[in-house]
Design a protein around this motif. Structure first.
Motif: not given
Length: 528
Positions: A327-336
């Motif tokens: 979940s955290l990695v997925g969010a980071s791809r939207r706004d690293p």
């Protein structure tokens, strides 16, 4: 007599001329002697001035070079310039390789997983390619062979990359190799942030970049001067070249050290290369829940997380460790660049009489939101809650960061109104918006929901207003990675008016020059 007077006059004039010539000659000698120190000083000052001017130039302004070479050297560091060295064994990879697959991007990255033997099963195309480097127990002893193998892999990775035509690995795109980055098979890197951090350094210099452990005991047992390998560390190519040149003998000199990371640091110390600390590398030598630490991340890019297979799930709303990390990695791809960055603001609910309660909102973007039923000052909110224990198991640490106790109902050390209600990321979406000048801007909407399994609620003032919240929506423009080249500053936020009592809308934005949180909203709340 006239002849005598004439001769006397002639000889008298000759003596005068000789005297004048002698005086002139002595004056010239004196002038030359006095001028020598001046010319020597001038030559030295001029040379030092040239050297000083070269030192004062930015690192992309070295002495003149061919235009193409200079342009390439000054180009931003990207993922194509990084060679990953992932430490693993065929046994550990079977259990922990899934963490590498969360961040690895085939075709966009290069590097290898370094195994101690051929894998027993098929090797997936989505994984990094692997190489085998077997431990040398005969040379280093069975106890130390595994650590020596991984330190040796750093040198082997350098030799393999340097031997390639321009440092390219299969399917890695283009660009020369600038950095070796080491990590374990359970290290989760955040690639864009890693590139942003390394882009701040001149890759043509000798750098060793990483961070120490969060547990004091681990640093004492190993070294404060060492970058812990599980959190990852980076070595610039000039430093890697020098390291590879002395690695063979160096491994024998430091065979008694525990880990490969300590061996690498000891060898770099011989070269005079110190550790350059970056707080975004996280070894996480901790036990239990680490959400208290992650929710108060320093104002720095999140580069890596480690030991996620040993810690409790980083989100209590997820029963499985891997799902919580995904979940955290997925969010980071939207706004690293914005991942885990904290913003703090305050809000007075409309449904309550003015001035009776102020809610404190602490957003850890892409991860969680803490909502407090009182005005908690920023210097407390940016201090991690002690939800974790040291690697030794001690709940009191000591740790390398300040912590504050996790409040509990009827706690005497910390009043009930200092205890947060926690909301965890539920979903993230991206949309385009128009800026004030009409330009297109990417904006994210993240939604957070309450912790599913929570302890008993406090009965303190304001907790009823917090407990009824079901959704917190956070709006933010995508953060420009160039912000990390400026002086660090936490971004601001504000709570938008909401007609619903069970939801909040928070907007994150870049603070105005003199803007401060809490200045106008501090309300003193009596202790329970």
């Amino acid at each position: 007599m006239s002849l005598q007077r004439r001769l006397s006059s002639v000889f008298s004039n000759a003596d005068a001329k000789n005297a004048r010539w002698s005086w002139l000659r002595r004056s010239l000698y004196a002038l030359m002697l006095l001028s020598l120190p001046y010319f020597a000083y001038l030559a030295l000052f001029s040379r030092n001035s040239i050297h000083h001017s070269l030192l004062q130039r930015p690192f992309c302004e070295h002495p003149p070079a061919p235009a193409a070479a200079a342009e390439a050297a000054c180009s931003p560091t990207t993922l194509a310039h990084i060679v990953f060295v992932i430490g693993a064994s065929k046994t550990t990879w079977a259990k922990r390789g899934v963490y590498t697959s969360l961040w690895w991007r085939p075709g966009a990255m290069r590097g290898h997983v370094w195994l101690d033997g051929e894998p027993s099963g098929p090797w997936h195309q989505s994984w990094p390619p692997y190489r085998v480097l077997r431990p040398n127990a005969a040379r280093f002893g069975r106890e130390h062979a595994a650590a020596a193998r991984m330190a040796q892999a750093v040198a082997e990775a350098y030799h393999a990359t340097a031997a390639a035509a321009v440092g390219l690995e299969e399917g890695a795109g283009s660009g020369e190799a600038r950095w070796l980055v080491m990590g374990d098979d359970d290290t989760v890197f955040f690639p864009e942030n890693l590139a942003a951090v390394l882009n701040r350094y001149d890759h043509r210099e000798m750098y060793y970049v990483g961070s120490s452990s969060e547990s004091v005991g681990q640093n004492v047992a190993h070294s404060y001067a060492m970058a812990f390998g599980g959190g990852g560390y980076a070595i610039s190519f000039p430093a890697a070249a020098a390291l590879a040149g002395i690695m063979d003998g160096c491994l024998d000199r430091y065979n008694e050290l525990y880990g490969s990371d300590h061996r690498v640091q000891a060898c770099l110390s011989e070269l005079g290369v110190p550790l350059t600390r970056e707080p975004g590398f996280h070894q996480l030598d901790l036990k239990g829940h680490v959400y208290g630490l992650l929710a108060a991340h320093p104002v720095a890019p999140l580069v890596s997380l480690h030991h996620l297979d040993r810690l409790n799930p980083i989100s209590p709303n997820s029963l499985k460790r891997l799902h919580a990390v995904r979940s955290l990695v997925g969010a980071s791809r939207r706004d690293p660049a914005r991942t885990l960055q904290q913003s703090i603001c305050y809000y007075r609910p409309r449904s309550r009489p003015r001035g009776t309660v102020t809610l404190s909102v602490s957003v850890s973007w892409g991860y969680m939101v803490h909502l407090y039923p009182s005005a908690v000052p920023p210097h407390e909110l940016q201090t991690p809650l002690r939800t974790f224990r040291a690697w030794s198991g001690s709940p009191a640490g000591p740790f390398t960061v300040n912590t504050r106790p996790e409040a509990a109902p009827n706690a005497t050390a910390l009043p009930c109104h200092r205890r947060p209600v926690m909301f965890y990321l539920d979903r993230v979406t991206t949309e385009e918006s128009l800026g004030s000048a009409g330009q297109k801007q990417n904006r994210t909407l993240t939604e957070y929901v309450p912790e599913l399994v929570s302890s008993d609620a406090c009965n303190g003032t304001g907790f009823d207003a917090v407990a009824k919240m079901q959704t917190i929506r956070v709006l933010a423009l995508k953060m420009d990675p160039a912000v990390w080249k400026r002086a660090p500053r936490r971004q601001c936020c504000k709570v938008e008016s909401s007609k619903e009592d069970d939801s909040l809308v928070v907007e994150i934005y870049e603070c105005k020059p003199n803007e401060a949180a809490l200045m106008r909203h501090m309300v003193v709340v009596e202790k329970d």
